[in-house]
Structures are given as structure tokens and as C-alpha cells.
Design an enzyme around this catalytic site. Structure first.
Site, PDB file in Angstrom:
ATOM      1  N   GLY A 108       1.046  -0.958  -0.121  1.00 36.13           N
ATOM      2  CA  GLY A 108      -0.200   0.073  -0.013  1.00 36.13           C
ATOM      3  C   GLY A 108       0.686   1.459  -0.223  1.00 36.13           C
ATOM      4  O   GLY A 108       1.688   1.537   0.384  1.00 36.13           O
ATOM      5  N   GLN A 161       3.218  10.043   1.120  1.00 37.40           N
ATOM      6  CA  GLN A 161       4.430   9.007   1.058  1.00 37.40           C
ATOM      7  C   GLN A 161       5.078   9.531   0.058  1.00 37.40           C
ATOM      8  O   GLN A 161       6.637   9.238  -0.304  1.00 37.40           O
ATOM      9  CB  GLN A 161       4.674   7.818   1.133  1.00 37.40           C
ATOM     10  N   CYS A 206       6.443   0.506   7.677  1.00 36.21           N
ATOM     11  CA  CYS A 206       6.153   1.913   6.899  1.00 36.21           C
ATOM     12  C   CYS A 206       7.199   1.613   5.804  1.00 36.21           C
ATOM     13  O   CYS A 206       8.065   1.656   6.717  1.00 36.21           O
ATOM     14  CB  CYS A 206       5.681   2.408   7.647  1.00 36.21           C
ATOM     15  N   LEU A 207       6.968   1.833   4.458  1.00 31.31           N
ATOM     16  CA  LEU A 207       7.550   2.426   3.698  1.00 31.31           C
ATOM     17  C   LEU A 207       8.962   3.690   4.290  1.00 31.31           C
ATOM     18  O   LEU A 207       9.759   3.716   3.854  1.00 31.31           O
ATOM     19  CB  LEU A 207       7.536   2.389   2.409  1.00 31.31           C
ATOM     20  N   HIS A 257      -4.087   1.782   7.872  1.00 35.75           N
ATOM     21  CA  HIS A 257      -2.772   1.861   7.732  1.00 35.75           C
ATOM     22  C   HIS A 257      -2.436   3.627   6.764  1.00 35.75           C
ATOM     23  O   HIS A 257      -1.692   4.381   6.660  1.00 35.75           O
ATOM     24  CB  HIS A 257      -1.722   0.698   8.048  1.00 35.75           C
ATOM     25  N   GLU A 258      -3.126   3.323   5.590  1.00 36.30           N
ATOM     26  CA  GLU A 258      -3.028   3.734   4.215  1.00 36.30           C
ATOM     27  C   GLU A 258      -3.363   5.323   4.916  1.00 36.30           C
ATOM     28  O   GLU A 258      -3.232   6.605   4.437  1.00 36.30           O
ATOM     29  CB  GLU A 258      -3.199   3.439   3.202  1.00 36.30           C
ATOM     30  N   HIS A 264      -1.870   7.828   7.129  1.00 36.76           N
ATOM     31  CA  HIS A 264      -1.423   8.452   6.456  1.00 36.76           C
ATOM     32  C   HIS A 264      -1.882   9.538   5.909  1.00 36.76           C
ATOM     33  O   HIS A 264      -1.274  10.786   5.530  1.00 36.76           O
ATOM     34  CB  HIS A 264      -0.188   7.761   5.245  1.00 36.76           C
TER      35      HIS A 264
HETATM   36 ZN    ZN Z   1       2.719   3.921   5.989  1.00 38.74          ZN
END
Ligand code: ZN
Length: 171
Positions: A46, A51, A99-100, A141-142, A145
Site C-alpha cells: 500500500g 509518501q 512502513c516504507l 494504515h494508508e 497517512h
Molecule cells: Zn506507511
């Protein structure tokens, strides 16, 4: 189309509330394509627009039901603009997230087991998605963000994974 750089903490865009998308023009389509390409390149399950340093309410998720057991499970791509959780189960489950945008950290986070997400698709048409289990976790989670919330804010504990500790769901 191009792979974009994924920003990480302490980049301020990760802590801002993102703006609603009102136009579904060429620029938005380009942003969606870039996000899908960046997600696949990472690779991750995701990605939220902040991000890649864009403060728009847009998420992309690519995930296959049963992917935890079988990595060749067919994947489904979700593109949702202005997503909102409109229903959530009382039941919550704990799971390990990464998380990226937060390299080298994982955490245990409680998430709703089942949710319903309302939003608009890439063409600006209303969409409604029922999700449970890992897919529900990824959506939560997304969507976080987009409000500047990171998994570390919600985690009951956070740690640096050992090198041999495999993290399967990075988003
Ligand atoms: Zn994340």
C-alpha cells in the site's frame, strides 16, 4: 509514468493532513500511475500520496486475498481517492506493521478486524469497499497517512527487526 522517491521521517509532509481530491483530470491520472509504479517498485502492499510528498487524499493498495499463505495468490489493485472509514467492527486484532516511510522499525498495532471504506475511484465515481483481516489493516494504515498519523503513533510497542526477521507487509 515514473517511479517516485518515497520520503521518510522526518519529512513534514508525513505529518500534514492531506487535501481532498476534487479533479480527476490528467494530472490526477498521472499521479495514480506514478503511485502504482512506485508501490510495485518498492515493493509494498500500500502507498499513500504523502509518501511521495504529495499532500492529496489518495491511496493505492495491491493485495491478494490469502497472500500471507501463498505469495502467488491473485492480487487486486485498489485506487481510492478521499477514502473514509464509514463502518468498523468493534473487534480489533493485533498485527505487526512496517512502513516504507519509516525504515528499520516495526510495531505491533491493534486494528479493526472489519471495515467499510467509502471514497471515489480513479474516475471520480463513488466506491464502497468491504475489507477484513490484512486488507482492512492496510486500508487503516494508508488512511491514517492522509491525516499525518503513522503506525508508530498507534503501536503498543515498536522495535527494530533483526536482520533475519521477515517483514511481509510493508506499506
Ligand atoms: Zn506507511
Amino acid at each position: 509514468m515514473a517511479v517516485q522517491e518515497i520520503v521518510s521521517l522526518p519529512h513534514p509532509v508525513l505529518r500534514r493532513k492531506a487535501h481532498k481530491i476534487t479533479k480527476f483530470d490528467k494530472d490526477t491520472q498521472k499521479l495514480i500511475e506514478d503511485m502504482v509504479e512506485t508501490l510495485r517498485d518498492a515493493p509494498g502492499v500500500g502507498l499513500a500520496a504523502p509518501q511521495i510528498a504529495v499532500d492529496s487524499r489518495l491511496i493505492v493498495i495491491e493485495y491478494g486475498e490469502g497472500e500471507e499463505e501463498d505469495e502467488d495468490a491473485p492480487k487486486k489493485l485498489y485506487v481510492v481517492a478521499n477514502p473514509e472509514i464509514v463502518e468498523a467492527s468493534e473487534e480489533k486484532v493485533a498485527g505487526i506493521e512496517a512502513c516504507l516511510s519509516i525504515p528499520n522499525l516495526v510495531g505491533e498495532v491493534d486494528r479493526h478486524e472489519r471495515i467499510v471504506v467509502k471514497g471515489v475511484n480513479r474516475f471520480g465515481k463513488p466506491t464502497r469497499i468491504k475489507a477484513e483481516g490484512w486488507l482492512a489493516r492496510i486500508f487503516q494504515h494508508e488512511i491514517d497517512h492522509l491525516d499525518g498519523v503513522l503506525f508508530t503513533d498507534r503501536a503498543s510497542r515498536v522495535w527494530q527487526p533483526r536482520e533475519d526477521e521477515e517483514i511481509v507487509n510493508a506499506d
